[in-house]
Design a protein around this motif. Structure first.
Motif, PDB file in Angstrom:
ATOM      1  N   VAL A 102      27.471  43.808  56.949  1.00  0.00           N
ATOM      2  CA  VAL A 102      26.480  43.926  56.516  1.00  0.00           C
ATOM      3  C   VAL A 102      25.924  45.450  56.374  1.00  0.00           C
ATOM      4  O   VAL A 102      25.445  45.802  57.493  1.00  0.00           O
ATOM      5  CB  VAL A 102      25.218  42.958  56.626  1.00  0.00           C
ATOM      6  CG1 VAL A 102      24.074  43.171  55.799  1.00  0.00           C
ATOM      7  CG2 VAL A 102      25.693  41.442  56.814  1.00  0.00           C
ATOM      8  N   THR A 103      25.947  46.097  55.136  1.00  0.00           N
ATOM      9  CA  THR A 103      25.641  47.337  54.828  1.00  0.00           C
ATOM     10  C   THR A 103      24.578  47.533  53.911  1.00  0.00           C
ATOM     11  O   THR A 103      23.908  48.517  53.840  1.00  0.00           O
ATOM     12  CB  THR A 103      26.732  48.300  54.669  1.00  0.00           C
ATOM     13  OG1 THR A 103      27.335  47.909  53.223  1.00  0.00           O
ATOM     14  CG2 THR A 103      27.823  48.355  55.722  1.00  0.00           C
ATOM     15  N   ASP A 104      24.243  46.481  53.093  1.00  0.00           N
ATOM     16  CA  ASP A 104      23.318  46.480  52.097  1.00  0.00           C
ATOM     17  C   ASP A 104      22.070  45.859  52.735  1.00  0.00           C
ATOM     18  O   ASP A 104      21.660  44.770  52.927  1.00  0.00           O
ATOM     19  CB  ASP A 104      23.693  45.545  50.852  1.00  0.00           C
ATOM     20  CG  ASP A 104      22.719  45.625  49.961  1.00  0.00           C
ATOM     21  OD1 ASP A 104      21.725  46.316  49.790  1.00  0.00           O
ATOM     22  OD2 ASP A 104      23.039  44.500  48.864  1.00  0.00           O
ATOM     23  N   PRO A 105      20.937  46.723  52.751  1.00  0.00           N
ATOM     24  CA  PRO A 105      19.624  46.384  53.029  1.00  0.00           C
ATOM     25  C   PRO A 105      19.025  45.238  52.288  1.00  0.00           C
ATOM     26  O   PRO A 105      18.314  44.521  52.955  1.00  0.00           O
ATOM     27  CB  PRO A 105      18.679  47.732  52.707  1.00  0.00           C
ATOM     28  CG  PRO A 105      19.707  48.875  52.773  1.00  0.00           C
ATOM     29  CD  PRO A 105      20.901  48.344  52.120  1.00  0.00           C
ATOM     30  N   GLU A 106      19.475  44.964  51.257  1.00  0.00           N
ATOM     31  CA  GLU A 106      18.719  43.796  50.333  1.00  0.00           C
ATOM     32  C   GLU A 106      19.241  42.556  50.863  1.00  0.00           C
ATOM     33  O   GLU A 106      18.758  41.507  51.022  1.00  0.00           O
ATOM     34  CB  GLU A 106      19.140  44.067  48.863  1.00  0.00           C
ATOM     35  CG  GLU A 106      18.322  43.244  48.154  1.00  0.00           C
ATOM     36  CD  GLU A 106      16.877  43.270  48.414  1.00  0.00           C
ATOM     37  OE1 GLU A 106      16.128  42.044  48.446  1.00  0.00           O
ATOM     38  OE2 GLU A 106      16.044  44.355  48.239  1.00  0.00           O
ATOM     39  N   ALA A 107      20.622  42.542  51.145  1.00  0.00           N
ATOM     40  CA  ALA A 107      21.241  41.298  51.787  1.00  0.00           C
ATOM     41  C   ALA A 107      20.911  41.137  52.924  1.00  0.00           C
ATOM     42  O   ALA A 107      20.597  40.129  53.576  1.00  0.00           O
ATOM     43  CB  ALA A 107      22.856  41.853  51.729  1.00  0.00           C
ATOM     44  N   ALA A 108      20.452  42.038  53.806  1.00  0.00           N
ATOM     45  CA  ALA A 108      19.735  41.963  55.382  1.00  0.00           C
ATOM     46  C   ALA A 108      18.502  41.247  55.107  1.00  0.00           C
ATOM     47  O   ALA A 108      18.277  40.514  56.042  1.00  0.00           O
ATOM     48  CB  ALA A 108      19.903  43.305  55.859  1.00  0.00           C
ATOM     49  N   ARG A 109      17.927  41.690  54.108  1.00  0.00           N
ATOM     50  CA  ARG A 109      16.307  41.193  53.954  1.00  0.00           C
ATOM     51  C   ARG A 109      16.494  39.646  53.562  1.00  0.00           C
ATOM     52  O   ARG A 109      15.721  38.974  53.969  1.00  0.00           O
ATOM     53  CB  ARG A 109      15.693  42.033  52.981  1.00  0.00           C
ATOM     54  CG  ARG A 109      15.210  43.377  53.346  1.00  0.00           C
ATOM     55  CD  ARG A 109      14.225  44.038  52.281  1.00  0.00           C
ATOM     56  NE  ARG A 109      14.070  45.405  52.586  1.00  0.00           N
ATOM     57  CZ  ARG A 109      14.587  46.583  51.830  1.00  0.00           C
ATOM     58  NH1 ARG A 109      15.873  46.204  50.988  1.00  0.00           N
ATOM     59  NH2 ARG A 109      14.623  47.840  52.248  1.00  0.00           N
ATOM     60  N   THR A 110      17.453  39.630  52.806  1.00  0.00           N
ATOM     61  CA  THR A 110      17.692  38.278  52.437  1.00  0.00           C
ATOM     62  C   THR A 110      18.095  37.260  53.629  1.00  0.00           C
ATOM     63  O   THR A 110      17.782  36.013  53.625  1.00  0.00           O
ATOM     64  CB  THR A 110      18.839  38.006  51.414  1.00  0.00           C
ATOM     65  OG1 THR A 110      18.391  38.769  50.242  1.00  0.00           O
ATOM     66  CG2 THR A 110      19.115  36.660  50.942  1.00  0.00           C
ATOM     67  N   CYS A 111      18.997  37.563  54.532  1.00  0.00           N
ATOM     68  CA  CYS A 111      19.371  36.824  55.536  1.00  0.00           C
ATOM     69  C   CYS A 111      19.498  37.882  56.998  1.00  0.00           C
ATOM     70  O   CYS A 111      20.701  38.278  57.054  1.00  0.00           O
ATOM     71  CB  CYS A 111      20.772  36.420  55.328  1.00  0.00           C
ATOM     72  SG  CYS A 111      21.238  35.163  56.628  1.00  0.00           S
ATOM     73  N   PRO A 112      18.437  38.071  57.488  1.00  0.00           N
ATOM     74  CA  PRO A 112      18.321  38.955  58.803  1.00  0.00           C
ATOM     75  C   PRO A 112      19.153  38.537  59.666  1.00  0.00           C
ATOM     76  O   PRO A 112      19.720  39.324  60.366  1.00  0.00           O
ATOM     77  CB  PRO A 112      16.928  39.082  58.952  1.00  0.00           C
ATOM     78  CG  PRO A 112      16.227  37.807  58.224  1.00  0.00           C
ATOM     79  CD  PRO A 112      17.051  37.577  57.257  1.00  0.00           C
ATOM     80  N   GLU A 113      19.247  37.209  60.116  1.00  0.00           N
ATOM     81  CA  GLU A 113      20.178  36.686  61.157  1.00  0.00           C
ATOM     82  C   GLU A 113      21.879  37.256  60.910  1.00  0.00           C
ATOM     83  O   GLU A 113      22.190  37.605  62.041  1.00  0.00           O
ATOM     84  CB  GLU A 113      20.183  35.237  61.224  1.00  0.00           C
ATOM     85  CG  GLU A 113      18.766  34.682  61.869  1.00  0.00           C
ATOM     86  CD  GLU A 113      17.742  34.749  60.879  1.00  0.00           C
ATOM     87  OE1 GLU A 113      16.592  34.379  61.142  1.00  0.00           O
ATOM     88  OE2 GLU A 113      17.782  35.008  59.637  1.00  0.00           O
ATOM     89  N   LEU A 114      21.900  37.179  59.674  1.00  0.00           N
ATOM     90  CA  LEU A 114      23.487  37.693  59.453  1.00  0.00           C
ATOM     91  C   LEU A 114      23.775  39.183  59.696  1.00  0.00           C
ATOM     92  O   LEU A 114      24.795  39.596  60.217  1.00  0.00           O
ATOM     93  CB  LEU A 114      23.787  37.203  57.938  1.00  0.00           C
ATOM     94  CG  LEU A 114      25.463  37.553  57.552  1.00  0.00           C
ATOM     95  CD1 LEU A 114      26.315  36.826  58.338  1.00  0.00           C
ATOM     96  CD2 LEU A 114      25.358  37.346  56.170  1.00  0.00           C
ATOM     97  N   ALA A 115      22.661  39.884  59.389  1.00  0.00           N
ATOM     98  CA  ALA A 115      22.660  41.279  59.806  1.00  0.00           C
ATOM     99  C   ALA A 115      22.776  41.605  60.982  1.00  0.00           C
ATOM    100  O   ALA A 115      23.442  42.447  61.572  1.00  0.00           O
ATOM    101  CB  ALA A 115      21.427  41.991  59.007  1.00  0.00           C
ATOM    102  N   VAL A 116      22.011  40.702  62.142  1.00  0.00           N
ATOM    103  CA  VAL A 116      22.167  40.861  63.331  1.00  0.00           C
ATOM    104  C   VAL A 116      23.469  40.355  64.025  1.00  0.00           C
ATOM    105  O   VAL A 116      23.906  41.233  64.642  1.00  0.00           O
ATOM    106  CB  VAL A 116      21.062  39.791  64.093  1.00  0.00           C
ATOM    107  CG1 VAL A 116      21.202  39.875  65.576  1.00  0.00           C
ATOM    108  CG2 VAL A 116      19.583  40.208  63.836  1.00  0.00           C
TER     109      VAL A 116
END
Length: 244
Positions: free
Chosen positions: A95-109
């Motif tokens: 995950v490199t897209d901040p918007e995608a991370a905001r949508t699913c923070p657990e996936l970004a972690v």
């Protein structure tokens, strides 16, 4: 005993009317265990009978070899088969897209933890921090502790610098993580790591017996405490922290 008490976790998806549409059993499997080939079908059939809906078994694995073993179909006899779904680090997207991370923070972690080499790149860590800003203080603190204790030292240092120096994330560091940065990352201070272990266990809803709490609080070995932080994310009981 209810199936939820035996499986590591159970997630039930419901429609707008509240009816169960999908039940997912989530198991963490670190190695081969022939007994699981017999207990897993029990979880699936019991949960399916209870909620009267489609049921899946999802197994989280530390590496590809264990995932390959977990994905093997389990034969129940003539005409009966259950096939677990298995996830290993290579299956988790970067995950490199901040918007995608905001949508699913657990996936970004999980993205940062599963791809530590790529995590040295700024966009990956920036996406993670963007996702954490959407969470409440307790959950964000637990996730950041988990990430710090899972990353290589160089990458963890880079993340620490971003939290404390980049203008977009300074407020996040001051609001949520200043206590951790002051104590958990300072050499010789074990209090931050102890807080992290207890926070992870409490957030996961695990009971912390007095003997476990006392042993954790008495430990001043930072390496040991960081090992327990990592284990706290996957153990099914607090006593498993001390299992070698």
């Amino acid at each position: 005993m209810p199936v939820e008490r035996r499986a590591d976790s159970v997630v039930v998806v419901r429609d707008e009317a509240g009816a169960a549409t999908l039940a997912v059993i989530v198991e963490v499997q670190r190695g081969h265990d022939r007994g699981k080939r017999f207990s897993w079908p029990v979880y699936v059939t019991t949960l399916r009978s209870r909620y009267k809906c489609d049921t899946a078994l999802l197994v989280i694995c530390p590496d590809r070899a264990v995932a390959r073993w977990c994905r093997q179909a389990i034969g129940l006899g003539p005409g009966g088969v259950i096939t677990p779904l298995a996830i290993e680090p290579g299956d988790i997207p970067l995950v490199t897209d901040p918007e995608a991370a905001r949508t699913c923070p657990e996936l970004a972690v999980m993205s940062v933890v599963a791809h530590p080499e790529e995590a040295e790149d700024g966009p990956v860590l920036e996406a993670l921090l963007a996702g954490l800003t959407t969470l409440d203080e307790d959950r964000a603190t637990v996730y950041l502790n988990y990430v710090f204790n899972s990353l290589p030292t160089v990458t963890a240092k880079r993340l620490e610098e971003m939290v404390t120096t980049i203008q977009d994330f300074e407020h996040l560091g001051e609001k949520y993580f200043s206590h951790w940065l002051a104590k958990g990352r300072t050499e010789g201070h074990a209090e931050g790591e102890i807080d992290a272990i207890l926070s992870v266990l409490e957030t996961r809803g695990l009971e912390i017996p007095d003997d476990v709490s006392e042993r954790i609080h008495q430990c001043q070995d930072l390496d040991q405490l960081r090992t327990w932080v990592r284990r706290a994310v996957t153990v099914t009981s607090a006593h498993e922290l001390f299992t070698e």
